[in-house]
Design an enzyme around this catalytic site. Sequence first.
Site, PDB file in Angstrom:
ATOM      1  N   HIS A 103       0.792 -22.916  -0.105  1.00 41.56           N
ATOM      2  CA  HIS A 103       0.956 -23.119  -1.553  1.00 41.56           C
ATOM      3  C   HIS A 103       1.572 -24.487  -1.859  1.00 41.56           C
ATOM      4  CE1 HIS A 103      -0.114 -18.937  -2.487  1.00 41.56           C
ATOM      5  NE2 HIS A 103       0.615 -18.611  -1.440  1.00 41.56           N
ATOM      6  N   ASN A 176      -0.925 -13.447  -6.230  1.00 43.49           N
ATOM      7  CA  ASN A 176      -2.125 -14.263  -6.064  1.00 43.49           C
ATOM      8  C   ASN A 176      -3.144 -13.915  -7.143  1.00 43.49           C
ATOM      9  OD1 ASN A 176      -1.242 -15.619  -3.695  1.00 43.49           O
ATOM     10  ND2 ASN A 176      -1.936 -13.929  -2.414  1.00 43.49           N
TER      11      ASN A 176
END
Length: 746
Positions: A103, A176
Amino acid sequence: MFMNKNQKDVDQSDKVGSAMGSSAPKPTSMKGNKNPEQPQIPASSPLRTDDSSPLTTNVGQPIADDQNSLKAGERGPVLLEDYVLREKLQHFDHERIPERIVHARGAAAHGYFELYESLQDLTTAKVLTDTSAQTPVFVRFSTVAGSRGSADTARDVRGFAVKMYTPEGNWDLVGNNIPVFFIQDAIKFPDLIHAAKPEPDREIPQAATAHDTFYDFLSLTPESMHMLMWIMSDRTLPRSFGMMEGFGVHTFRLVNAAGKSTFVKFHWKPLLGVHSLVWDEAQQIAGHDPDFHRRDMWDSIKMGNAFEWELGIQTLSEEDEQKFDFDILDATKLWPEELLPVRRVGKMTLNRNPDNYFAETEQVAFNTTNVVPGIDFSNDPLLQGRNFSYLDTQLSRLGSPNFTELPINRPLVQVSNNQRDAQMRYTINKGRVSYAPASLDGHSPDEVTPARGGFTSYPERVNGPKIRARSQSFNDHYGQAKLFWNSMSGPEKEHIVKALQFELSMVETRAVRQRMVEHLGKVNDMLAAQVAAALGETMPESDASTKARGTADSVDGAKQLADATSPTTASGGVQQSKALSMENQPTSPKGRKVAILVAAGIDVNQVKQLQQALTKAGAMSEIVGPHLGMIAGDGGELEATKTLANASPALFDAVFVPGGKGAEALKKKGDAQVFLAQSYKHGKAIGVLGESVELLKKALPDGASLTKMGVVSGADAGKEKQAIQNFVDSVGTRHWSRTALEHVAA
């Protein structure tokens, strides 16, 4: 939690106001205020910096010359005593922090959350029970595998991390844009990421999973097959952060005042619907604008188009924990909405861009352990591992256990504990007591009991031997992969097939390719046969696999794929789920971007009518011309901010060409023809008026539709207004059933 009474004298207004800076959210209960005022730094505060501030050193000493080093003579050596130079270079040399392992590339925005209805029957969490509150939030979106310098549009999972600054502390819902994950146990997470990252001997490929190590891992990890279907779908190519769903992924618990526990899954449902790019567009955008998603969010919020989601929950009583043929604690499984409908209970609005990327977006620290009383964890083994990993990661990345004191991470409530010292300690605690139990200075431990709102873990009864094993209820690895495949429309299935053909064609090791084809055969014969045919691999012949060969290139290939379904297991008896297909999502022009192709002599009035209609609908537009700057037209001038050379139809959701004499010039430009042809092939709305109809005819092959499926053309004089409105109404909708798509040379 232990609270020192002598620490309560710390001026909390300083903590929430001046010390937090302009990045700090502000607590408020003004439910009707859609743009809550953010806290401001006092004008006298040393933390305030703006364009009018004088240039100073780090301790505020005014600087007279920041452009020349202190030297012994004009051409002499630089002097060691030049503390201005040393301070400036030292700060520059150390201003980077380690990027996130996963990320790393992200963008974020501020906003707020409002609750529609109290959930006090399920939880004591104030953020989910107080309908009068407006809870500040900070939300970060990200890709997973790529580095900070990679492109926004890589085929990848997208992180969807929400930090809520609640009256009971920070709640981080770290999820997510896909509801399931690759693995069931966190002990395999390092292996997954090592396999997905660039191969260590060559650091290739960047931000891509189309390589041997990733598929070697997947081919030996059958539990990943459900997730594979998701990542090969268009869900991993979102059109916008504001047009993708968010999921908490894991099963959590809600606990009410009576101590009753209810299992819960969290969802974020975008009000604009779920919409995606296609692979060809994503590749083009990566070259034309690698910042596509973050630019879209920044520009949208700046022009007043807030991003909005509704919070949804799926709940299941403890008594029904083992009701279905899948394990609710298995992170590779979703809860079909046909079995457990999503209840929409609130709305999140993102309406303010960060003031400073590094201080806010880069330094924000999310932790799955950041929950509030009334919300607790389940025994999901993936979640349990994340609870350790996230905290450990923040200590490494931000360099100190005091990362929670950074303005963007600081809660809005009083923090009182016996922690002290460590690097970058901001809080100045009074008194000499920083331990418990203690009796000095009138101090006594002050624990917050559950009855008064203190956090306590749900007292679940647990019994069993110590063992390294996986529950047998986690063993079905293909049932929900079949459910996802069955739920896709024909075009969506075709995109999955092409994605797998591309990805696996980049795998050099034949044994890995063959293992992957075998796994796909357990999901669907036609899927496996089409992928195998493209790879030159073989699979056992069956009626379905024989029929599948060549289907992708046939005129009715999408229909044949739509009919290719498999019987499911591990899905509660659900064979297809409408919630999984993007074909069932609402569409709107809001947040979309339209290219307007112009040349000298174009009808300016038509352009202005279109721009007004788009603005009213919440859409954006950009003038694309043969050159930048002013372009003379019939009825005035237009300013082109893009050219055919630096723009791509992939950057836009629709294209419009007004009438006028300029259409003849555009008709001679191959780039203009390609612009229209690609837009047609990608199913986007197209509008051409007057003389520009000839340009569209030249761009498209025989048999292509010029009057339907999102194509607006040939309006008669006096009917332009209705034609323009018809075009605006179709912006944002994809038309995959257009005629002659396979013959478009673009």
